[in-house]
Write a protein that holds these residues in place. Structure first.
Motif, PDB file in Angstrom:
ATOM      1  N   ILE A   9      -3.374   7.122  -3.344  1.00  0.00           N
ATOM      2  CA  ILE A   9      -3.044   5.923  -2.575  1.00  0.00           C
ATOM      3  C   ILE A   9      -3.287   4.713  -3.475  1.00  0.00           C
ATOM      4  N   GLU A  34      -3.033   0.435  -3.908  1.00  0.00           N
ATOM      5  CA  GLU A  34      -2.895  -0.903  -3.318  1.00  0.00           C
ATOM      6  C   GLU A  34      -2.646  -1.901  -4.437  1.00  0.00           C
ATOM      7  N   ARG A  77       1.698   5.478  -0.982  1.00  0.00           N
ATOM      8  CA  ARG A  77       1.236   6.859  -1.196  1.00  0.00           C
ATOM      9  C   ARG A  77       2.141   7.521  -2.223  1.00  0.00           C
ATOM     10  N   LEU A  94       3.280   2.594   2.909  1.00  0.00           N
ATOM     11  CA  LEU A  94       2.332   2.624   4.025  1.00  0.00           C
ATOM     12  C   LEU A  94       2.165   1.255   4.667  1.00  0.00           C
ATOM     13  N   ARG A 143       0.877  -1.172   0.000  1.00  0.00           N
ATOM     14  CA  ARG A 143       0.000   0.000   0.000  1.00  0.00           C
ATOM     15  C   ARG A 143       0.913   1.220   0.000  1.00  0.00           C
TER      16      ARG A 143
END
Length: 325
Positions: free
Chosen positions: A123, A125, A112, A313, A110
């Motif tokens: 963001i 994923e 940013r 993240l 994950r």
């Protein structure tokens, strides 16, 4: 006490003449110890980290108060603080306990992203199978999309599993590793960007770039190789450490960067931000110190103060796409 006094009854009391040589040797020894201690202290905390290295100087006893194994000696680069921090990172890295995932497991990340032109933040994923056969991502609607990945004949887009195999072949001696990345024709012949002649990159800059490519991979890093990377970085004169930085999430970080000439940061500086305890990569950040224009001197590309940042993240090994831990 009376017996002890009787034993020394015939021994004359020492006068100043008898004590002078002893006193001289004592003063000389004490002075020598003070000088040695002062020189050692200056050598350890001098230079760039005189104000901020107190926590990093504990490299001799990294865990549980037990003495650390003898580290590989770092070359004298005139950068004692930078070398100490990188040696600390090596000591932590070589003690990691790692387990290689199964080929059918997935690497979840994950991330940013902050764009330099407009500061836009997104963001993302993603999942990638450890053997590289499939990738997956979460769409704006929250659904997970899975795609097959065709084989790539080049080795710039290896799967995590294949890249780990490549990392396992690297030397774990830092001097041998540095020589390897400095002379690897793959990195010498491959241009960094359009219009840049092949082989024009300075060897130190190329070695730093390649070592950072290795550290940024999603493959499970062999601990001894990771330790060798940090020790090899300590041998590159242009590698610098910046303490007290913070990533986009506000987490405290140690910045690692490269400068071609002392004090010359150029138009921008690219930092690799590391966690100060685990030395895991937190963020890849580029900061523009002054405005950058297109090669022909035309349009403005990035204003001074622009930031491009990729911040980690979360990351984990999972059994299927959609799982995060």
């Amino acid at each position: 006490m009376k017996l002890l006094q009787d034993l020394r009854a015939g021994v004359p009391e020492p006068d100043a003449e008898r004590l002078a040589p002893l006193r001289g040797r004592l003063v000389s020894a004490a002075t020598g110890r003070r000088r040695a201690r002062s020189l050692a202290l200056r050598a350890l905390i001098g230079g760039a980290l005189a104000a901020g290295l107190a926590a990093a100087v504990v490299v001799a006893v990294p865990f549980g108060g037990s003495p650390a194994p003898s580290p590989v000696p770092a070359v004298d680069t005139g950068r004692p603080g930078d070398v100490v921090v990188l040696e600390r990172a090596a000591l932590v890295a070589e003690r990691r306990q790692t387990t290689e995932p199964r080929p059918d497991q997935w690497v979840y990340t994950r991330v940013r992203n902050q764009q330099p032109a407009d500061g836009q933040v997104t963001i993302r994923e993603e999942w990638i199978r450890y053997d590289g056969k499939q990738i997956a991502g979460r769409g704006e609607d929250g659904r997970i999309g899975i795609s097959d990945v065709p084989p790539d004949p080049d080795d710039d887009d290896l799967s995590p599993q294949a890249y780990r195999a490549k990392l396992m072949e690297l030397p774990t001696d830092p001097d041998e590793l540095l020589a390897h990345v400095s002379g690897d024709r793959h990195w010498i012949d491959k241009p960094r960007e359009e219009g840049v002649p092949r082989g024009s990159e300075p060897p130190d800059a190329r070695a730093y770039r390649v070592l950072m490519v290795y550290l940024n991979q999603q493959a499970v890093m062999p601990p001894k190789v990771e330790a060798a990377i940090y020790r090899a970085l300590a041998r590159i004169p242009g590698v610098r450490i910046s303490l007290g930085m913070h990533d986009a999430q506000g987490r405290e970080a140690i910045g690692v960067y490269f400068e071609n000439e002392p004090g010359d940061t150029g138009v921008s500086t690219r930092y690799q931000l590391l966690d100060p305890d685990t030395y895991r990569l937190l963020e890849d950040r580029t900061v523009w110190h002054r405005a950058q224009y297109a090669h022909d001197g035309g349009d403005l590309m990035f204003e001074a103060g622009s930031v491009f940042a990729v911040t980690m993240l979360a990351d984990s090994i999972v059994d299927e796409p959609g799982q995060t831990s």
